[in-house]
Structures are given as structure tokens and as C-alpha cells.
Motif scaffolding. Structure first.
Motif, PDB file in Angstrom:
ATOM      1  N   LEU A  46       9.976  21.961  -7.752  1.00 51.56           N
ATOM      2  CA  LEU A  46      10.410  20.816  -8.312  1.00 51.56           C
ATOM      3  C   LEU A  46      10.644  19.826  -6.961  1.00 51.56           C
ATOM      4  CD1 LEU A  46      12.239  22.463 -10.071  1.00 51.56           C
ATOM      5  CD2 LEU A  46      11.721  20.468 -11.334  1.00 51.56           C
ATOM      6  N   THR A  80      16.888  18.581  -8.840  1.00 49.20           N
ATOM      7  CA  THR A  80      16.049  18.631  -9.843  1.00 49.20           C
ATOM      8  C   THR A  80      15.730  20.253 -10.167  1.00 49.20           C
ATOM      9  OG1 THR A  80      14.059  18.356  -8.553  1.00 49.20           O
ATOM     10  CG2 THR A  80      14.685  16.783 -10.103  1.00 49.20           C
ATOM     11  N   GLN A 132      14.281  10.775 -10.369  1.00 48.21           N
ATOM     12  CA  GLN A 132      14.003  11.994 -11.260  1.00 48.21           C
ATOM     13  C   GLN A 132      14.930  13.026 -11.157  1.00 48.21           C
ATOM     14  OE1 GLN A 132      10.923  12.530  -7.520  1.00 48.21           O
ATOM     15  NE2 GLN A 132      10.472  11.768  -9.319  1.00 48.21           N
ATOM     16  N   SER A 133      16.021  12.974 -10.333  1.00 45.84           N
ATOM     17  CA  SER A 133      16.781  14.301 -10.040  1.00 45.84           C
ATOM     18  C   SER A 133      17.885  14.512 -11.224  1.00 45.84           C
ATOM     19  CB  SER A 133      17.456  14.221  -8.795  1.00 45.84           C
ATOM     20  OG  SER A 133      16.555  13.871  -7.592  1.00 45.84           O
TER      21      SER A 133
END
Length: 933
Positions: A344, A349, A641-642
Motif C-alpha cells: 500500500l 493504509t 486514501q489512508s
């Protein structure tokens, strides 16, 4: 068959000596026997079947049998240190054990005084390769031995001749005063090793393709490290001679009782129906997940339909993680892979996925009587509570697991270089990408890579620099025959074609253009042998309509005041840390009744972890209306996105369309919150900030470049249907066509700047990029010599950054000098005073190591970085020199804040606070008549 007995002089050649004055030793023949024994144990008990298959197909003379491979592996173990049989090494290794030196002299072995030797050019791995080449061993085999310390050599016929020349510059090092004697000793050892391995003649040693050489080198390094560990294989007292009777018990006790490696995973999943999926993941598969699984199940002929790369493009929240894990189970069963790597883009993430992979991995262990190994692989993994809970001294088991259902975090796999060797590895993607970095011991990463199904998530997040390393890694994965699963919600179609080409080791032009043109969504693009296929996956026909609006930056505070008057929560995502800090400070002043949570990359680890936990509590899936109301997140890209949070409204600066869509995925994310949202926030809205006529700020241009921002701004509609519009928008922005954009002022210059920057990054990435696999090896014998020529010598921490965006960065540990004493920041620990004159305990050392953050870019510019490092090194030596003895702190740099939590570094004034993190205090800029937000 009884192996011939070694001569007395050869039995007394020393391979290892005790440290710190210990009067202990180990004869070369025993270390050789230990290493061969470890190798045999590894191939019998640990080596995954997928690596066996690579070995079987690695012979230039045709397919090798397991018996032939076993002989080859044993011979490597016995012969790898033949270069230690010379007077120079014997004199060097016995410096502190003079009794052993005297024994050699009593045996009549010629050894000169130390002062008479050349102290360079006689590395024993280098000499080992030269000796084997002089005996006529295949070049590839000799190069494995020469590379067993992690670096390849640069040797040709002329070098072999010059080095072994009896009147040459290494005459005394290799021959002492009796060339005949030393040549006989080396020849005797060589013949003994041949016989022990089961060879009758040197011509029986196979010539190997490059892939076999690399993996065998990795296996030899692993075995040599284990055999050289005196905890596993104790040295002997000087009074002990050593005996053949110690074997095989010495190896069995070491490997079965002390090392005790878990077995490699074998997937038993050859099919997965809906009930099985539910047992694995707790819910029935969604249509896209089911289609993905069925596609893999249909690949039944492993010769004709050999699975390769799988690119799954699907919207956020569709369950790509579970689909990938299910697919990995099936693919591992088909290819005999021994594990998975889940990569990732960020530590956050990776931590999140690790939590989800652990239960899955535990279920894989249900049929194992020994257990499997697991590894969280990134720079801050040791601080993850769940991961540390898997350790319990030697090799550990989760507390809630029975003895028959073990999941280990094994200590041997804890080292950075061994990260990919565990069965189940979750980490930042750089852990896999370092397999394509010219760096010492990279063969260990290849050994891990060749046994894994790799899952790589958020691939749209990798820039061109990182993509160079990703592409080269995919090529090597393809050579080893291991499938790769790529996950993305917003992958440009051009990139899709490039990834396929990289895995198949082809030019992009050789991949059909149709692969790029397909606009289906969700979409699976995959390779079967040399064929490339595509399949549009089934999905629920639900749409999320996001309204796009523009807002002047200076109106944001009033806008939030109005929009949140009846409750609800908001996310404000900005493109630079400085903008985040300034905006959060401004909103705290203007909206005192709202709770502002600031989040970016410039916090020490404990503070950032606290903020992430608070964000999930206040805006996560389980958050209540009371927790959500009046809560405002102000964050940088770390929120893209984390973290799994759900805002009622999104305010953002303009960014590239694929990242913008990711940000939109952070609002109205969980349907469970729909009943909690105020009526004015009942439909998703994306508010894009602008400053007057400028749609994007100076900072945004610096981060993303103007070219992609121009294209994004042009194609952005007033309403976006998610997921339907995702592929159309992404392809419009990243396609090569210019017609729509050519009339934009400054567009051509922006494009040229962008293309030049891309070319520059590719060029920079190539500096230490591992070469592509050799082709047409059947025409001539290959070897590993020069494979790592011009390699990087940076440490592992810097290496992780080397496969990232190429921008220099520097992390430091942050402490405070409070009332004259070194201490943690007040809210971390107000009472703990640290003694800089003594080595911190294990517990305190780990706590100090947690206080890390990344310095601002202004301090990491190429023209400034070396001076900043030097300044910090001087500071460390003056204050913490004793601390370098702590394994947690050795190699780190420490920034000391004063009583006011301030410091000056590189001429820049810095200040730290719990709310804002590390702030650069800049000289007052010329006022433009308004507050800067």
C-alpha cells in the motif's frame, strides 16, 4: 558412502572466531557442513513449491530434477567459503585466537606475519569465485558463491589469471611462502565438497539461467546468515577439534529447536463458492467480487492458461481488498505460491489492511500444525500494537490462537532485508519495489518475491518515479511466474497498458491498443500466458451524484458556519502542509464553537496516531450523530486514501482528477450515516476552493504541476455520477489528445514543463534501477557478475525513500530540553527526564524512537540537506553519543526543542505544537490587506 577424511592442516583452517576476546573458534569444514545442512533443511522444510519450480526451469541444459537441485544446493553450502583458504585470511581470523594460529603453524601451514600482506583486494567471496572459475566451474555457479555476501563481483578471465598469478600482487596473500601447499589445500577442500554434495565430476555442475542464480544466491545468503549465528550454531572452545559425529544432530537441533522457522503456506483453496467467501470474510460476495473470483477459477490449464497480472479497476467501497485476498488464495493454489505480499502507498493504509489481513491469515493457519509467519513491513511497524502483540520472545503466537492454529511474527523475519521472506507480508509498497533497487542483498528480496502473490493497492497514487520501480518489479515477478493483483479506483487507461507490458516484459506497442481503449467499469484486465484479456465485471447499478461547486477561499469560514448550523461534519482537504496549518488556525479563531481537527504529515508519530484515532471516532463508520455534529477535519493529502472516514460535505483545493475522485470517496461513504445528515447536507457536494481568478493556488502548482490541473479544471462537470463517470473523467485528463485544452492560456508551456519533469524523474530513477532480466540466455552462458554494478550504498531507511518520488526527505526524532533536562514533549510525558549520558532501556529507547516526524521540504532541498544533516549530527554527538548504543536510536538524528517548543535548524525557525505539528516560522510577508488563509 564414506567421504574421505580431510588432512589435519585443512581441518584446522579457521572460518569463525569469538568476539570480544572469547577464545572460541569454528573450523571451515564445520561451517561449510553447517551451511550445507541449513540449506538442506530449508529446501526440505521451508522453501515454497513455486521457488522449486523456478529452480527446475533454471538449467541451460534443460529441466533439472529435484535430485540435481539438491546436489547443487548442497555443493553451494560446502564450497561457498573456499576463498578463506589462504594465509592472509588465516592470519586475519586468528589475530585474537593465537592458539589457533600456532596450531596451523604446527601443522606445517605457511603463514607470514600480518605486516607482509596486502590489506585490500582479497575479500574471501571474491577469491572464492576466482578459485572456482580457475577449476572450471560454470560462470553462473561461481558468481553465486562470489555474491553470497550480497554484492556481485566484476571478474573476467584476465582478472582470474592476474589474481592467481604466483608472482602477482597477491602472492603472499594467497600462497604465503608455499604456493604448492596452499593450492593443494584448496584443491583438497574442493574435492571434499564435490564428494559431500554427491558429485563425481565438475562437469556435473549445471549451467544456470540468471533467475536461478539470483534465487540460489538469496537462499545461500539466508543459510549463511543462519549458520553464522552463534546462538544457533555455537563456536567451539579452542581445545575442541570438532567431529563428524556432531552431525546431523548439530543442524537438527539448531533448525528445529532454535531457529524453528514456520512452514511455508500452501493454499488449499481451488474454488470459492459464496458460502466459502462468507466464511472467509463475513459477508456474501458482491457481484464484481464474484466475477473476479470466477475469472480466476476458470483458469484450469497452467501450461496454456498460466495466470499473470490482474488489474482490477473498481470504485471505492466495492470490496477490492476482499476480492484480492480471495483471488490470491486461488492463484496461490494454482501456482504453488508460499505467501502473499499486500503493498500500500502509506503506513496508515498498511496498518489498516494489516488489521483486516490478520483474521484472514489466521484462517489460513487452521490446517497447519506448525503455523505460518506474518510480517508488517514499514518504518514504523515496530510501534503497531497488534503487530507487537504477535511477538512473545522467540517466535510468537496470537493470544487467542490455539496451539494447532498458529500465526507467528517470527523474529528471524524481522530484519529489513528479510521482510519479504515471511508467509504473509503487509507493508508499504516500497518494501517490494526495493527488489528493483541496485542494493546489497537484493537477492533476498527476490527470493521472497518469487514465492509471493503480490497485491498492490492504490496504484494510481504512484508517480512516474515510483512507477519506474514498479514496472521493473512487475517484470521480475513475471520472470519468476508469480501473479500480481493491481487494485485501483482511478487508473488511467494508458497506465493500464503500461503495467501489462511491464509484467510481460514487452514494449507498450506490443500490447493491443484495445486494452487502453476499453471504458468498462468495474473492469478486469488480465494476462493468461502471452494473451491479454478483459472483462467488465457485474456491479450493483447504484449511483452517487456529487454536485461540484466553486467557493472563494476567504468565504470558507462563513460557508462552514452556515452549512453546519443544523449539525453535520465537514472535511477540508488542502494540497500543502502550510496551507493546512494556516487554514486550521484561521478556522479555530473564526469558528470557536466548532471542533477543528488538523491532520498532516508533520506530527510526531504518537500525536498523528492520536489524531487519526480521533478522526475515526468522530467521522468513522461507527460514529454517532452526536460525535459527528460540529466536527471539521482540515487535512492534507494524507486523508485521500489512508483513512476510512465519512464527511457530510467535502471542501477541497483542485488536484488531479484521479485524486479528486478519491477525495470525493471520503464523503457520503457509509449509508448508515444518511439518516444522521442534516437536510441541507443530504446529498453529496464537492466544494472547490479558488482565490479570485485563480482556481488553483501556488502551492498546488508546486505539488502537482499546472498541466494536469489545467486539464482537470477543463473537464470537471457541475455534477459527477460515481462510479459511472470515473473512467471517462480519468481518461479525458490523462489521454494524449490536446484538442480540448489548446486554447487555454499557458497550456503548451505547462505541457512542456510536465513532459520535461516526467523525463527527468525517469532518468533519475534509472540511476539505481536494477537491469531487466536477461533475454536469449540459451545462446551464451550468463553469470551475475556486474549485476549490481554502480549500486547504491545507502542504508535501508534511505533505500525505502529511494524508490519513492525521488524528492529528498529527512526524518528526525523530536525531544525537548525543558528546564535544562532532556525530556519528551510535555503531553507525551511530563515527568520522564532522560539521561543523555547512559544508554536508554529497551522501553525508553522504543518510546524515544516513536517521536519521529519528517522535516519540511525547505530543509531537504539538495543544496541544503547535507548541511542540515551535518548540523544534526554535531548536535547528536554533543548530546547523545552514548545513545547510539541503543538499537532503537542508532543511526537516528534528534531535533531538540527549547522550553518554548522552538528550534532553529538550517537557519529556519521551527515551532512545534500539539495542534499544528511542526510549523516553519517565516518572516512576515508583505501584507496584502487581508488575513492569509
Amino acid at each position: 558412502m564414506q567421504t574421505k577424511k580431510l588432512s589435519l592442516g585443512l581441518r584446522h583452517i579457521v572460518a569463525k572466531s569469538g568476539q570480544n576476546g572469547e577464545q572460541t573458534w569454528l573450523p571451515l569444514w564445520m561451517h561449510a557442513t553447517d551451511t550445507a545442512g541449513v540449506l538442506e533443511w530449508l529446501i526440505d522444510n521451508w522453501l515454497p513449491e513455486s521457488v522449486w519450480k523456478v529452480f527446475e526451469n533454471a538449467g541451460r541444459r534443460g529441466r533439472m530434477t529435484r535430485k540435481e537441485i539438491r546436489k547443487l544446493v548442497l555443493f553451494l553450502g560446502y564450497i561457498h567459503d573456499v576463498g578463506k583458504i589462504n594465509p592472509y585470511f588465516s592470519c586475519l581470523i586468528t589475530k585474537r585466537i593465537t592458539e589457533a594460529l600456532e596450531q596451523l603453524k604446527e601443522d606445517g601451514v605457511s603463514i607470514l606475519p600480518w605486516e607482509q600482506y596486502q590489506t585490500s583486494g582479497c575479500n574471501h567471496a571474491y577469491i572464492s569465485e576466482i578459485v572456482l572459475l580457475s577449476y572450471g566451474c560454470p560462470k553462473g555457479f561461481a558468481s553465486i558463491v562470489g555474491s553470497h555476501h550480497g554484492m556481485t563481483q566484476q571478474i573476467n578471465d584476465d582478472i582470474v589469471e592476474a589474481t592467481l598469478y604466483e608472482e602477482g600482487h597477491l602472492k603472499k596473500n594467497l600462497y604465503g611462502e608455499n604456493a604448492k601447499q596452499w593450492k593443494q589445500l584448496r584443491q583438497e577442500f574442493f574435492e571434499w565438497a564435490l564428494e559431500k554434495a554427491g558429485y563425481t565430476d565438475i562437469s556435473d555442475i549445471p549451467e544456470l539461467f540468471q533467475k536461478g542464480q539470483i534465487l540460489l544466491t538469496g537462499l545461500l545468503i539466508m543459510a549463511d546468515w543462519i549458520a553464522s549465528n552463534t546462538t544457533y550454531f555455537p563456536l567451539l572452545a579452542l581445545s575442541e577439534e570438532g567431529s563428524d559425529k556432531y552431525y546431523p544432530q548439530r543442524v537438527e537441533e539448531a533448525m528445529d529447536e532454535r531457529v524453528n522457522l514456520p512452514e511455508s503456506w500452501e493454499s488449499m483453496t481451488y474454488c470459492m463458492d459464496e458460502e466459502t467467501f462468507k466464511e472467509e470474510f463475513g459477508f456474501f460476495p458482491r457481484p464484481a467480487q464474484l466475477d473476479f473470483i470466477r475469472t480466476i477459477e476458470e483458469l484450469t490449464d497452467m501450461e496454456e492458461d498460466k495466470p499473470g497480472i490482474f488489474i482490477l479497476e473498481a470504485p471505492m467501497g466495492i470490496g477490492k481488498t476482499e476480492a484480492a485476498l480471495a483471488g490470491a488464495q486461488l492463484l496461490a493454489n494454482k501456482t504453488s505460491a508460499g505467501g502473499i505480499f499486500f503493498g500500500l502507498p502509506t503506513q496508515a493504509t498498511a496498518n489498516g489492511i494489516f488489521e483486516r489481513v490478520i483474521p484472514w491469515a489466521q484462517r489460513q493457519s487452521e490446517d497447519s500444525t506448525i503455523g505460518y509467519s506474518v510480517r508488517l513491513a514499514h518504518g514504523m511497524a515496530d510501534f503497531d500494537t497488534r503487530y507487537r502483540g504477535l511477538f512473545e520472545g522467540h517466535s510468537e503466537i496470537a493470544e487467542d490462537e490455539s496451539e494447532e492454529n498458529r500465526l507467528y511474527a517470527h523474529t528471524w523475519f524481522k530484519g529489513k532485508k528479510q521482510a519479504l521472506l515471511a508467509d504473509f507480508v503487509v507493508g508499504t509498497v516500497d518494501q517490494l519495489l526495493m527488489s528493483s533497487l541496485k542494493k546489497k542483498h537484493v537477492m533476498l528480496r527476490h527470493l521472497g518475491m518469487a514465492s509471493k502473490i503480490a497485491i498492490l493497492d492504490e496504484c494510481h497514487a504512484y508517480d512516474v518515479y515510483t512507477s519506474e520501480y514498479l514496472d521493473r518489479t512487475l517484470t521480475w515477478m513475471g520472470v519468476y511466474g508469480q501473479p500480481v493483483i493491481i487494485l485501483s479506483a482511478t487508473l488511467p487507461s494508458k497506465r493500464r497498458r503500461q503495467l501489462i507490458a511491464a509484467y510481460l516484459d514487452k514494449n507498450v506497442e506490443e500490447i493491443p491498443k484495445e486494452v487502453e481503449d476499453h471504458m468498462g467499469y468495474p473492469l478486469l484486465t488480465y494476462s493468461v500466458g502471452e494473451k491479454v484479456l478483459q472483462r467488465e465485471l457485474a456491479s450493483k447499478n447504484t449511483q452517487n451524484l456529487v454536485t461540484v461547486e466553486l467557493l472563494e477561499r476567504e468565504q470558507l469560514a462563513e460557508f462552514l458556519k452556515v452549512e453546519l448550523k443544523d449539525g453535520g461534519c465537514a472535511a477540508v482537504i488542502l494540497n500543502t502542509v502550510q496551507c493546512v496549518q494556516e487554514m486550521a488556525q484561521y478556522l479555530r479563531t473564526y469558528l470557536p464553537n466548532k471542533e477543528i481537527l488538523e491532520l498532516h504529515s508533520r506530527y510526531i508519530y504518537p500525536d498523528r496516531k492520536d489524531k487519526e484515532d480521533e478522526l475515526i471516532r468522530r467521522m468513522g463508520k461507527k460514529s454517532t450523530a452526536k460525535e459527528r455534529d460540529g466536527f471539521i477535519l482540515v487535512a492534507s493529502q494524507v486523508a485521500e486514501q489512508s483513512l476510512d472516514f465519512d464527511a457530510d460535505i467535502l471542501i477541497t483545493e483542485l488536484c488531479p482528477v484521479d485524486l479528486l475522485l478519491q477525495r470525493m470517496g471520503r464523503e457520503h461513504r457509509h449509508q448508515i450515516h444518511n439518516v444522521m445528515r442534516p437536510s441541507n447536507l443530504s446529498t453529496p457536494r464537492c466544494i472547490i476552493l479558488r482565490e479570485g481568478n485563480e482556481v488553483y493556488s501556488k502551492g498546488s502548482k508546486a505539488v502537482y504541476g499546472e498541466y494536469i490541473l489545467m486539464r482537470t479544471q477543463t473537464v470537471l462537470p457541475k455534477q459527477i455520477a460515481i462510479p459511472t463517470d470515473i473512467p471517462m473523467l480519468v481518461q479525458k485528463v490523462y489521454a494524449d489528445a490536446d484538442e480540448v485544452y489548446e486554447t487555454i492560456a499557458g497550456y503548451q508551456k505547462a505541457k512542456n514543463d510536465y513532459l520535461n519533469q516526467q523525463a527527468e524523474k525517469r532518468s533519475k530513477a534509472s540511476n539505481f534501477l536494477l537491469s531487466k532480466p536477461m533475454k536469449r540466455e540459451g545462446r551464451r552462458e550468463s553469470c551475475m557478475d556486474q549485476w549490481l554494478k554502480n549500486s547504491t550504498w545507502v542504508n535501508d531507511k534511505v533505500a525505502e525513500a529511494s524508490v519513492r518520488d525521488g524528492e529528498p526527505s529527512l526524518e528526525v526524532l523530536v525531544l525537548q530540553r525543558r528546564e535544562g533536562k532532556i525530556a519528551f514533549l510535555p503531553w507525551q510525558d511530563r515527568n520522564e527526564a532522560l539521561n543523555e549520558n547512559e544508554v536508554p532501556s529497551q522501553e525508553i529507547g522504543m518510546k524515544i524512537a516513536k517521536q519521529r516526524l519528517r522535516l519540511p521540504r525547505s530543509l531537504c532541498q539538495a543544496n541544503k540537506l547535507s548541511d542540515v544533516i551535518k548540523e544534526l549530527e554535531v548536535l547528536f554527538k554533543a548530546n547523545f553519543d552514548e545513545w547510539k548504543k541503543s538499537p532503537w536510536i542508532n543511526g537516528e538524528l534528534i531535533l531538540i526543542l527549547d522550553d518554548n517548543l522552538s528550534a532553529t535548524l538550517g537557519g529556519v525557525k521551527l515551532k512545534y505544537s500539539r495542534e499544528d505539528g511542526l510549523v516553519e516560522i517565516k518572516k512576515q510577508e508583505e501584507s496584502d490587506g487581508r488575513n492569509r488563509i
